[in-house]
Design an enzyme around this catalytic site. Sequence first.
Site, PDB file in Angstrom:
ATOM      1  CB  THR A 210      -0.997  -0.050   1.183  1.00 28.48           C
ATOM      2  OG1 THR A 210      -1.912   1.047   1.067  1.00 28.48           O
ATOM      3  CG2 THR A 210      -0.331   0.018   2.542  1.00 28.48           C
ATOM      4  CG  ASN A 211      -0.450   4.623  -1.350  1.00 33.25           C
ATOM      5  OD1 ASN A 211      -1.119   5.385  -0.666  1.00 33.25           O
ATOM      6  ND2 ASN A 211      -0.952   3.956  -2.381  1.00 33.25           N
ATOM      7  NE  ARG A 212       5.963   7.129   3.421  1.00 29.77           N
ATOM      8  CZ  ARG A 212       6.620   6.369   4.294  1.00 29.77           C
ATOM      9  NH1 ARG A 212       6.074   6.089   5.451  1.00 29.77           N
ATOM     10  NH2 ARG A 212       7.818   5.904   4.019  1.00 29.77           N
ATOM     11  CB  ALA A 275      -2.283   7.280  -3.327  1.00 34.96           C
TER      12      ALA A 275
END
Length: 401
Positions: A210-212, A275
């Site tokens: 995943t991402n931030r 995102a």
Amino acid sequence: MSILSGKHILLGVTGSIAGYKAADLASKLAQAGAQVDVILTGAGEKFVTPLTFQSVTGRRAYTDVDLWGKEAHVLHVSFGKTADLLVIAPCTADTMAKLANGFADNLLTVTALAAQCPLIIAPAMDGGMFGHPATQENLAKLKERGAIIVGPAEGHLASGLTGTGRMVEPAEIFGHIRIALGRNGKLAGKKVVVTAGGTQESIDPVRVITNRSSGKQGYALAQAVLDSGADVCLITAPTALTPPVGARVVHVKSVQEMLDAVMKESADVLIMAAAGADFRPVQAAKDKLKKRDGIPQVELEAAPDILGTVADSRSEKKRFQIVAGFAAESRNLLENASEKLKSKKLDFIVANNISAEDAGFAVETNRVTLLFANGLKETLPLMSKIEVAEKIIEHISKLLE
Ligand code: CTP
């Protein structure tokens, strides 16, 4: 500027133990910048005092004594004229019956008759009372006349029983107040799709890539869309946030699910604040990868580009009139953003520098530059994500004109 700032809200509080929650509602409204005038009925005063409301609104609260005071003959009329909204929360079966039948025997019901603004009612009573045909008939009458009925909810009741009759939570009433105030806003009648959050690509049943992204900017956009009177479909990857009241929410996990959800919609506007993953495991393992089997080699492949797919389908089908994207960059901000604006065939792109501490992922503020397809550029100063969202909506409404 918050949709509530400068708005004159009348809050009627009738005789129910849920009156204590009305103090929280009054406080939330006052903090959002509204001028809140509270009117308590005689029974309402038995549960909570005018002082409680005065303390949270910074304004005097009114009771039936004011119906017979020196300014009594003008008070209800002036309230009725100046108010942007009358909210009765909690509203008892008795007050609902009075409102439905035009009775005016206390300051609140007199004011309700004089009021020219929208009316929101949050019923609170015992389940049996709510289900009674008399109450249901009154409710139907009020609805037919345009009153907005919020709740009641199901759950534990003051009687000790469980049933439908609990006043809904202040946050939910607050959300309905925003919708009522935004009804004729600049995007009234429009439909907007907003994506939010960071997608999750499965490695195995436990682990994900995943991402931030926290989803904060996307959720703020969904709220700003609602505040401007449009319908919003919020397509969200997992986040810790509560979606705004009134949003149609589609929960997704992977970028493929987000793409499928976006392609199912057809709306005036698409705002891609999510995102999405750029890479994903070629295949997720069916079972949990075990340490004892050694360090796994996870082979990645390109994930579908949602905006790219939308761009390809835009000309053949008028799926979205306006498409806006975000460019999260840590270097060459404007150069990269302007490249994405063109390659993804966007109407505009919101470029943000994620390397700044006060902008980008997870923080409350953002520092963005808007780049438009017609070559125009606007750099906004540091502002909250809510303010950035409001600015974006302003631009969208201009583009739709
Ligand atoms: N986006 C998308 N589909 C993806 C990834 C991103 O539609 N699989 C959208 C984002 O929602 C955003 C825009 O594309 O509106 C730009 O996202 P960003 O991550 O900044 O750029 P990428 O296109 O992923 O390119 P790069 O990784 O090279 O920066």
